[in-house]
Design an enzyme around this catalytic site. Structure first.
Site, PDB file in Angstrom:
ATOM      1  N   ASP A 104      -7.502   2.925 -12.752  1.00  0.00           N
ATOM      2  CA  ASP A 104      -7.892   1.795 -11.826  1.00  0.00           C
ATOM      3  C   ASP A 104      -6.997   2.086 -10.581  1.00  0.00           C
ATOM      4  O   ASP A 104      -5.765   2.607 -10.341  1.00  0.00           O
ATOM      5  CB  ASP A 104      -7.632   0.424 -12.452  1.00  0.00           C
ATOM      6  N   GLU A 138      -5.956   3.528  -4.317  1.00  0.00           N
ATOM      7  CA  GLU A 138      -6.331   3.650  -2.827  1.00  0.00           C
ATOM      8  C   GLU A 138      -5.151   3.075  -1.819  1.00  0.00           C
ATOM      9  O   GLU A 138      -5.371   2.867  -0.820  1.00  0.00           O
ATOM     10  CB  GLU A 138      -7.412   2.624  -2.640  1.00  0.00           C
ATOM     11  N   ASP A 140     -15.305  -3.970  -7.475  1.00  0.00           N
ATOM     12  CA  ASP A 140     -15.267  -5.318  -7.896  1.00  0.00           C
ATOM     13  C   ASP A 140     -16.455  -6.189  -7.155  1.00  0.00           C
ATOM     14  O   ASP A 140     -16.170  -6.699  -6.230  1.00  0.00           O
ATOM     15  CB  ASP A 140     -13.941  -6.080  -7.514  1.00  0.00           C
TER      16      ASP A 140
END
Lengths: 753, 60
Positions: free
Chosen positions: A486, A489, A550
């Site tokens: 996860d 970035e 998301d």
């Protein structure tokens, strides 16, 4: 913990997570309205402003200097320009004007430099164009983005010929022409049709009142750093696709696209978790900008006739691919790598929520999946398997997991693989934080300190990789099947990395390094290529797979998810998934019903997000529809699995834009609200409540998968929707179907039995 | 899931249809074709040499 306490505990944690996400979400300013005085941490870097700055100096590619046809190497002579203004009738334009050199001593620096460029050939369909803007230190280093670190050379497929005003190389699928003065590179197909050409100042001057920056590089007054704007012509009706998992307009023509990995905090905005510096044109070519520096592409947004590839790097390394979409994807993935096949079990259904907190939760959801006859192969523990929710320390919470190894083993015996969430950022309260600092495993800022409150692992540091591999390896050896990779970035843009480079190059490379280390380790321990990652850069397709971030629980987010998946598939990635039902909140049942029918017809399918996501937590009617859609997936498993293998060998996407299969059909280039699963199964999700939708059918005969009604394309049909999406099969293909039956007495999973 | 028994579903009524099959642990994707003989589809050639029982069904 009593059941009531447990629910309250979940409630508090979810509330905390919601507040966190809400805060982050509110802080985001769209890059299109960015204000330099309101810079926020990790905002995307858009370098386009540097190409319209009155302080900077611009060097416009003017003519060809020396050139060696045998090697394809030569020099471009550049002219020096600056922006000046011109006022007429109460309107001021900023345009370029030739200027003399301003350096002292003048004899030390070239006012109008001649700088190296080259044309090389990688394959019969692939051309490599390179240009420098100054002195480069050292030879080429192996590139993580390229499958083998370097690009191959094809010295036999392209034949040289001299033209009246330059040079031409002709291959079996097209030609490259270099003109002397004005300097151009022209790309043609094998019928001689011009596909695109570099833009020269003379192509614009006197021909339009609109000031245009042609093929050039900028030297910034602030630091004398340089960046290239590779300007190419666009043609009427030309369309542009790709650039990664982009949620905005499917066709990028008329858009500005910033390629900078970003925590998008959603799927309806213009920033991307997975920007990819590759795109393809409907005109029969594709381009790969081989760099990890920030890039801004203006695909005819400023002026319709020019696309400007504004590349932060100080050298241009551009690969051009010729052919139809399938050829282009095959060539691009020959260069940067194809997606290997994930394990068979990963194609089964993944059950998840944010989050299962305990061994009790895990065993209960496993039992419920079987009790309610919901076919599933994977159970995912998200942020809650540590002692403190979100605080990743790679240890199962001792207070809530009596025996993780036995739990994993028992669930495996029941046919479930386990997936675990983690992230590469460490808050100061994390017990691992002092160790990461002491061992210098983190990214430093440009002052040598911690850039953020969090420590961010530096995956360019071999010591960090060793430390991280040990942590992840222990989990995999415990029996965990897949790691959720996860975030990734937020590598600091100005950070100092162990590689010796700053975030200018390492920020976009971070997801690739992050994907690679987990994927390689999983391959070493389990012999399987499987991760579940959010961020990506060019080359990440070698480390499947990625999911869409998301998504909000809305119709628009559902539709944007498909646009993102289609664009991602047109960027070299075969496999992709997204959170079925959306992530942020509990999914409204009517939306979940439609989204399930869509999400269960992807390469990989996972229900995940704010609870509840388990289908039995909704109405009995919903449970039955979900079961039906899930069973359809398992019944189609031999088709899905064969198509997946075919994709992995040819660089094709499982979630496929219609024009990939039907490039000669003009209508297929316009469709962004339906897709082909593999080569032949057309899926048209229902993005709004209703009993029917319009479906565009490419040429040929199409048969409703469920009703067997026959339709003949081309055209739009308004048809009834079954199972909340519309599936249709191209006529004449053969579908391998499993003998899967609903409500099996014993679970056998997707695997061989 | 029993990968040694597959159904091959033909959509449309063409005389010949083909598709792809890839078995777990297999080396490569195999093209499988069926042809209509006397109104019934039959597998033409068997890339799996009897390892997989393939039952052809029409979906007209």
């Amino acid at each position: 913990m009593t059941n009531a306490n447990f629910k309250s505990f979940i409630g508090r944690l979810i509330l905390a997570a919601a507040v966190l996400l809400s805060t982050v979400s509110n802080a985001q300013i769209p890059i299109s309205s960015g204000d330099p005085n309101q810079a926020l941490m990790n905002e995307p870097v858009d370098i386009s402003g540097d190409f319209r700055n009155f302080s900077n100096t611009y060097y416009l590619a003017d003519s060809l200097g020396k050139f060696d046809p045998a090697t394809g190497k030569g020099e471009i002579v550049y002219g020096r320009y600056e922006y000046v203004t011109r006022m007429a009738f109460d309107n001021i334009l900023g345009g370029l004007q030739s200027v003399p050199a301003n350096e002292f001593p003048g004899i030390e620096y070239a006012g109008a430099p001649s700088l190296p460029f080259s044309v090389e050939f990688v394959s019969p369909r692939t051309i490599r164009i390179r240009a420098r803007t100054g002195t480069e230190v050292g030879p080429d280093q192996p590139s993580l983005m390229l499958a083998n670190g370097t690009a191959p050379q094809d010295k036999s497929s392209w034949k040289y010929s001299k033209t009246t005003d330059g040079h031409r190389y002709t291959g079996p699928f097209g030609s490259v022409t270099i003109t002397q003065n004005p300097w151009h590179i022209e790309i043609r197909d094998n019928a001689g049709k011009l596909l695109t050409s570099t833009n020269h100042n003379r192509d614009n001057a006197g021909k339009t009142f609109t000031p245009v920056l042609p093929f050039s590089f900028v030297r910034r007054a602030a630091d004398y750093s340089r960046s290239i704007s590779a300007a190419w012509s666009l043609s009427p009706d030309e369309k542009i696709f790709g650039c990664g998992e982009s949620f905005t307009n499917f066709n990028k023509r008329g858009s500005k696209v910033v390629l900078w990995t970003d925590d998008s905090n959603g799927v309806m905005n213009e920033t991307m978790y997975k920007p990819i510096p590759f795109f393809m044109s409907s005109r029969g070519y594709g381009m790969f900008m081989h760099t990890s520096s920030p890039i801004t592409c203006d695909f005819g947004k400023y002026i319709a006739s020019v696309m400007s590839l504004m590349i932060g790097d100080e050298a241009l390394d551009l690969f051009v691919f010729l052919g139809d979409p399938k050829d282009i994807l095959d060539e691009y993935t020959n260069l940067t790598g194809k997606s290997p096949m994930p394990p068979l079990w990963s194609f089964g259904f993944w059950m998840s929520r944010i989050t299962y907190f305990s061994e009790t939760d895990g065993r209960k959801v496993a039992a419920d999946l079987r009790r309610y006859k919901i076919p599933a192969d994977v159970i995912h523990f998200d942020t809650g398997w540590f002692e403190t929710d979100w605080r990743c320390d790679y240890e199962f919470a001792a207070s809530r997991f009596d025996d993780p190894a036995k739990m994993i083993s028992d669930l495996k015996d029941q046919g479930f693989h386990i997936s675990l969430w983690q992230l590469p950022y460490f808050v100061p309260k994390n017990r691992l934080f002092p160790e990461i600092l002491e061992k210098k495993l983190y990214v430093r800022n440009n002052k040598g300190n911690l850039p953020y409150e969090d420590a961010v692992l530096d995956f360019s540091n071999p010591a960090t990789l060793d430390w991280y591999r040990e942590k992840i390896g222990n989990l995999l050896k415990l029996g965990v099947g897949a790691i959720k990779v996860d975030f990734g970035e937020a590598a600091p843009a100005n950070g100092l990395f162990a590689s010796g480079r700053t975030g200018f190059y390492e920020h976009n490379l971070y997801p690739l390094r992050y994907n690679k280390v987990v994927s390689d380790l999983t391959q070493e321990i389990h012999g399987e290529r499987i991760i579940w990652a959010r961020s990506a850069w060019a080359g990440s397709q070698r480390y499947p797979l990625h999911w869409g971030g998301d998504a909000a629980n809305t119709d628009n987010a559902m539709a944007a998810s498909l646009r993102g998946g289609l664009s991602f598939g047109l960027s070299g990635f075969s496999f992709w998934s997204h959170d079925i039902g959306g992530f942020v909140q509990k999914t409204p049942e009517s939306l979940y019903r439609r989204w399930a029918a869509f999400g269960l017809l992807l390469s990989h399918s996972r229900a995940h997000g704010a609870p509840p996501k388990e289908p039995w937590e909704y109405s009995p009617e919903f449970l039955e529809l979900f079961r039906e859609a899930d069973n359809l997936r398992y019944r189609l498993m031999p088709y899905i699995y064969a198509q997946a293998k075919d994709c992995s060998e040819r660089g094709l996407p499982m979630v496929r834009a219609l024009f990939v299969e039907y490039p000669k059909d003009p209508g297929s280039w316009l469709v962004d609200n339906e897709y082909l699963l593999g080569s032949d199964l057309l899926v048209a999700p229902l993005f709004e409540e209703g009993e029917s939708r319009q479906v565009y059918l490419p040429p040929g005969q199409w048969i409703d998968y469920q009703s067997h009604l026959t339709y003949t394309g081309v055209g739009t049909r308004s048809g009834p929707v079954r199972s909340r999406s519309w599936c249709s099969c191209a006529a004449a293909p053969l579908y391998p179907i499993s003998n899967w039956r609903k409500r099996p007495r014993t679970w056998t999973g997707a695997g061989w039995s | 899931m029993d990968w040694s028994r597959l159904e091959l579903m033909v959509f449309g009524n063409a005389d010949k249809a083909s598709g792809l099959v890839y078995l777990p642990g297999g080396d490569k994707v195999q093209a499988v074709s069926v042809v209509k003989r006397k109104g019934k589809y039959q597998v033409e050639g068997d890339p799996f040499r009897g390892k997989v029982r393939m039952e052809v069904k029409g979906a007209e």
